[in-house]
Motif scaffolding. Structure first.
Motif, short mmCIF file in Angstrom:
data_model
loop_
_atom_site.label_atom_id
_atom_site.label_comp_id
_atom_site.label_asym_id
_atom_site.label_seq_id
_atom_site.Cartn_x
_atom_site.Cartn_y
_atom_site.Cartn_z
N GLU A 182 29.88 -22.58 -82.41
CA GLU A 182 28.94 -23.43 -81.69
C GLU A 182 29.08 -24.88 -82.16
O GLU A 182 29.60 -25.15 -83.24
CB GLU A 182 27.51 -22.96 -81.91
N LYS A 183 28.60 -25.80 -81.32
CA LYS A 183 28.54 -27.23 -81.65
C LYS A 183 27.27 -27.80 -81.03
O LYS A 183 26.70 -27.25 -80.08
CB LYS A 183 29.77 -27.97 -81.11
N GLU A 184 26.82 -28.95 -81.56
CA GLU A 184 25.63 -29.60 -81.01
C GLU A 184 25.89 -30.04 -79.57
O GLU A 184 25.01 -29.95 -78.72
CB GLU A 184 25.23 -30.80 -81.86
N ALA A 185 27.08 -30.54 -79.30
CA ALA A 185 27.43 -30.99 -77.95
C ALA A 185 28.78 -30.41 -77.56
O ALA A 185 29.72 -30.41 -78.36
CB ALA A 185 27.46 -32.51 -77.87
N ILE A 186 28.88 -29.92 -76.34
CA ILE A 186 30.12 -29.36 -75.82
C ILE A 186 30.47 -30.09 -74.52
O ILE A 186 29.62 -30.27 -73.65
CB ILE A 186 29.98 -27.84 -75.53
N VAL A 187 31.73 -30.49 -74.40
CA VAL A 187 32.23 -31.08 -73.17
C VAL A 187 33.32 -30.16 -72.62
O VAL A 187 34.29 -29.86 -73.32
CB VAL A 187 32.80 -32.50 -73.40
N ILE A 188 33.14 -29.69 -71.39
CA ILE A 188 34.09 -28.76 -70.77
C ILE A 188 34.87 -29.48 -69.67
O ILE A 188 34.26 -30.07 -68.77
CB ILE A 188 33.37 -27.54 -70.16
N SER A 189 36.18 -29.40 -69.74
CA SER A 189 37.04 -29.93 -68.68
C SER A 189 37.62 -28.75 -67.91
O SER A 189 38.40 -27.96 -68.45
CB SER A 189 38.17 -30.78 -69.29
N LEU A 190 37.21 -28.61 -66.64
CA LEU A 190 37.62 -27.46 -65.83
C LEU A 190 39.04 -27.59 -65.28
O LEU A 190 39.64 -26.60 -64.88
CB LEU A 190 36.63 -27.25 -64.68
N VAL A 191 39.57 -28.81 -65.17
CA VAL A 191 40.96 -29.10 -64.80
C VAL A 191 41.26 -28.89 -63.32
O VAL A 191 41.82 -29.76 -62.66
CB VAL A 191 41.97 -28.30 -65.65
N ARG A 192 40.90 -27.73 -62.77
CA ARG A 192 41.40 -27.37 -61.45
C ARG A 192 40.84 -28.27 -60.35
O ARG A 192 39.62 -28.39 -60.17
CB ARG A 192 41.07 -25.91 -61.12
N SER A 193 41.73 -28.90 -59.62
CA SER A 193 41.38 -29.74 -58.48
C SER A 193 42.61 -29.78 -57.58
O SER A 193 43.62 -30.39 -57.92
CB SER A 193 40.98 -31.14 -58.94
N ASN A 194 42.55 -29.11 -56.44
CA ASN A 194 43.71 -29.03 -55.56
C ASN A 194 43.27 -28.78 -54.14
O ASN A 194 42.09 -28.56 -53.85
CB ASN A 194 44.65 -27.91 -56.04
N GLU A 195 44.24 -28.82 -53.24
CA GLU A 195 43.98 -28.56 -51.82
C GLU A 195 44.69 -27.31 -51.35
O GLU A 195 44.83 -27.08 -50.16
CB GLU A 195 44.44 -29.76 -50.99
#
Length: 751
Positions: free
Chosen positions: A659-672
């Motif tokens: 665990e961490k006090e703050a978590i930043v998630i990058s989902l990455v997927r972006s397409n057509e």
């Protein structure tokens, strides 16, 4: 009750899956072996060069046993260099060749191939003494294999808890585990104090109490060294009971894999054995052995660089063999003496099968992280005890399996794998009678159809009904008493090795075989709301100590203005939506098989980290996680020079259990990218509605996302393209809708 045919099918399937896993590992290793020189392989710990044969004998079953050593003619010391070869590993003995010799390709064995001598070497297994007797068919084994139902639980009354801070669900889990005769499962969602509960359970089992008249001997195992060391640290910190001695614990395992903390190292078998009274005698024999070997190598005292020759040398080797035999005997006595005094022995599931524990038996075996361990590995410690307690969370990541073939990995066009479609037919038939959501979608006009809802009917891609159906319905449908379910329990062969013992027992005997911890002590209540609703049937509640804690409550956090404090430090969930920004993903590697990265998302992550750190949040209190290794590499190159090594950057898998006090998630997927999907209803296709879905890869795995969104304590930031992600599955659409309604939504293109 399981029949003979069901038992045979179950065991046969496990053997087939384990064989596939072994072959996949051999194939991967062969690529390295075929392209590296022997010296480089030795440096990597994959080979031992310049070995000589000391003896060749016949073992059990007529197998040839070859004893190898490092001859003094080629090496200055008989001690082996660091290597990764372990007892039980497949190995090959090859003739020593010079670097100029041509390389020979190591090919993996084909299924059904017979081991035989080859021109390029002889294959075998690193020697390991094994008990050849069949395990005793205990009541525990019969219950685990579905041959008999679990015995009726013994009510535990007037139980006095050592830890007064335990909540009601933790207390109930302990009563349930103590009262169960053969097996009990403890379901611990993120932050619910699973390890805390296990420590209390260990204290209850090892203490003489009205509910436990005789202190029991425990074997505590885990799927990883980290989980075992975590329990060990807490056990060592326990105070001694009034008028009694502290709990005697011993840690089994290679010292290099044990946590490098002084108190943990002191509890290892190696250190405890070296300080026992019997160890002094063994040390004397060891010194004699080293002296004799030194004389033979010509480096002993007074040898002047020349070793004995002829009959004298032969006589000394006979003496060395006798000393080695005596040393092994004395060393074994020291180990047995230490283990005999230990009330609790700790080891990984794998190392519990080591030679130190061959003759050891226990009353209870506890397996932590049981939902991350292969069932076959769990059986190693199970044979040593009469009672089993499993702890874990089946809604988090399963064991990592590399032998899954393309058929296992890919979903069918309906969004569900073929194996799951077979298991799903009865449920689908039932759903058709009650006008489920899948019927409504299938019967709707084409223009009103929604792609993600059509993909898999009334359930998500894993076949779980809690998203679209009543979350309590699946729980009520299964008998609460495992003994009633046991009379109808069916032992089915697993489709893959990802099916753990914990999950199999729950499917066989229903939720009555387990107790779930329901109070979490990690997340702000807003962060915990969504996973509680869709993963844990809304049973997960937030303790008052964490329900409203925010980043602004940290002593080091301080914003420059009241507006910054509200926007940055007082917002538990932030969603940076990149929809419409054309922040498209990029593939790193070969075609669609490569890993994904997203440079624009990385810049959004950097921007938000600048604001968090600028508001006083320490980099050590933050973690940036993403499902893709290529994105980890990109983020590391971008963020590490700015925020230093204290900022943790890694994959979702690496953050499980932390665990961490703050978590930043990058989902990455972006397409057509789009694909055609047909709605699924009652085992057949109806109203063939063409719809499209964008590609999201293994973002579909809700267990991986569950891990990602439950690592944060006070703040969760999600960066992703909702227009792509929401089309991945019903679960993802629900999550995007929840973020839109409950998070502070910010559009990345406007920042």
């Amino acid at each position: 009750m399981a029949s003979e045919e069901q038992l045979q099918a179950f065991i046969t399937r496990h053997r087939e899956l384990l064989k596939r896993e072994r072959e996949a590992e051999i194939e991967r290793t062969s690529l390295l072996l075929s392209n590296c020189a022997p010296k480089l392989l030795e440096q990597k710990g994959l080979a031992l060069c310049g070995l000589g044969t000391t003896s060749v004998g016949i073992g059990l079953g007529g197998k040839t046993l070859v004893e190898l050593e490092r001859p003094t003619a080629y090496h200055s010391t008989p001690v082996f260099p660091p290597h990764s070869l372990r007892p039980g590993d497949l190995a090959r003995i090859e003739e020593h060749t010079t670097s100029a010799a041509s390389k020979k390709t190591a090919k993996p064995k084909k299924a059904g191939a017979v081991d035989k001598a080859k021109d390029d070497g002889v294959e075998g297994v690193v020697y390991k003494k094994e008990d050849k007797f069949l395990p005793k068919m205990t009541s525990l084994i019969r219950v685990l294999m579905g041959m008999t139902a679990p015995s009726e639980r013994v009510p535990v009354k007037d139980l006095t808890f050592f830890d007064k801070s335990l909540n009601s669900s933790q207390q109930e889990a302990i009563r349930f585990a103590l009262g169960s005769q053969e097996v009990a499962c403890i379901h611990g969602p993120p932050g619910t104090g699973k390890t805390h509960t296990l420590i209390e359970l260990v204290r209850q089992l090892t203490s003489a109490t009205p509910s436990n008249p005789k202190p029991l001997r425990l074997l505590v195992c885990g799927a990883s060294n980290m989980s075992v060391d975590n329990i060990l640290e807490r056990l060592l910190a326990l105070p001694a009971p009034e008028g009694g001695a502290k709990l005697k614990v011993t840690r089994i395992g290679h010292p290099a894999r044990v946590m490098a903390h002084e108190n943990v190292i002191e509890a290892t078998l190696e250190v405890q054995a070296s300080r026992s009274d019997e160890a002094a005698l063994a040390k004397d024999v060891k010194n004699e052995l080293e002296t004799a070997l030194g004389v033979l190598s010509g480096k002993g005292k007074g040898a002047k660089g020349k070793g004995p020759r002829g009959l004298e040398r032969k006589k000394m080797w006979d003496e060395v063999r006798a000393l080695r035999k005596e040393y092994r005997h004395r060393e074994g006595g020291v180990v047995r003496s230490v283990l005999k005094d230990a009330q609790v022995v700790l080891a990984t599931c794998h190392s519990s099968g080591g030679r130190q524990l061959w003759s050891q038996n226990f009353d209870v075996v506890i397996i932590d992280e049981a939902t991350q361990a292969l069932e076959a590995v769990c059986w190693v410690p199970i044979f040593k005890a009469q009672k089993l307690i499993l702890a874990g969370d089946p809604m988090q990541l399963p064991p990592t399996i590399i032998s899954l073939d393309k058929h296992d990995k890919k979903k069918s066009k309906s969004g569900v794998s073929s194996d799951k479609l077979k298991d799903k037919k009865p449920a689908a038939t039932k759903a058709s009678k009650s006008k489920s959501s899948s019927e409504k979608v299938a019967e709707a006009p084409a223009e009103d159809a929604k792609p993600d809802e059509d993909a898999s009917g009334s359930s998500d891609e894993d076949g779980d009904p809690e998203i679209a159906a009543d979350p309590e319905e699946s729980v009520k449908a299964v008998p609460r008493d495992p003994r009633k379910a046991g009379s109808q329990a069916v032992l089915r062969p697993p489709s893959t090795l990802e099916t753990t013992l914990f999950e199999r027992l729950e499917k066989m005997y229903g939720p009555g075989i387990k107790r779930m911890l329901t109070v979490q002590y990690r997340m702000h209540k807003q962060i915990a709301t969504f996973p509680s609703k869709v993963m844990y049937h809304s049973k997960l509640t937030s303790h008052s100590s964490v329900a409203s804690h925010l980043l602004r409550d940290l002593p080091n956090a301080k914003a420059d203005s009241e507006e910054d404090e509200k926007e940055i430090l007082a917002t538990p969930v932030v969603f940076y939506d990149t929809a419409g920004c054309e922040y498209f993903e990029r593939v790193e590697g070969d075609g669609d098989e490569g890993s994904r990265c997203n440079e624009n998302e990385a810049s959004v992550v950097k921007m938000w980290l600048d604001q968090l750190v600028g508001a006083g949040v320490l980099p050590s209190q933050i973690a940036v996680i993403t499902p893709y290794q290529a994105q980890v590499t990109l983020l590391t190159s971008l963020l590490r020079p700015i925020f230093g090594a204290e900022l943790e950057i890694g994959t979702v898998d690496g953050m499980q259990g932390r665990e961490k006090e703050a978590i930043v998630i990058s989902l990455v997927r972006s397409n057509e990218k789009v694909r055609t999907v047909l709605p699924f209803r009652s085992g057949m296709f109806k109203n063939h509605i063409n719809c499209t879905q964008r590609e999201v890869g293994f973002l579909k795995d809700k267990r991986r996302l569950n891990v990602a969104m439950t690592r944060a304590r006070r703040h969760l930031c999600v960066v992703g393209d909702s227009s792509t992600v929401q089309h991945g599955s019903p679960f993802l659409k629900k999550w995007m809708a929840w973020l839109d309604a409950n998070a502070d939504v910010r559009y990345a293109g406007l920042e």
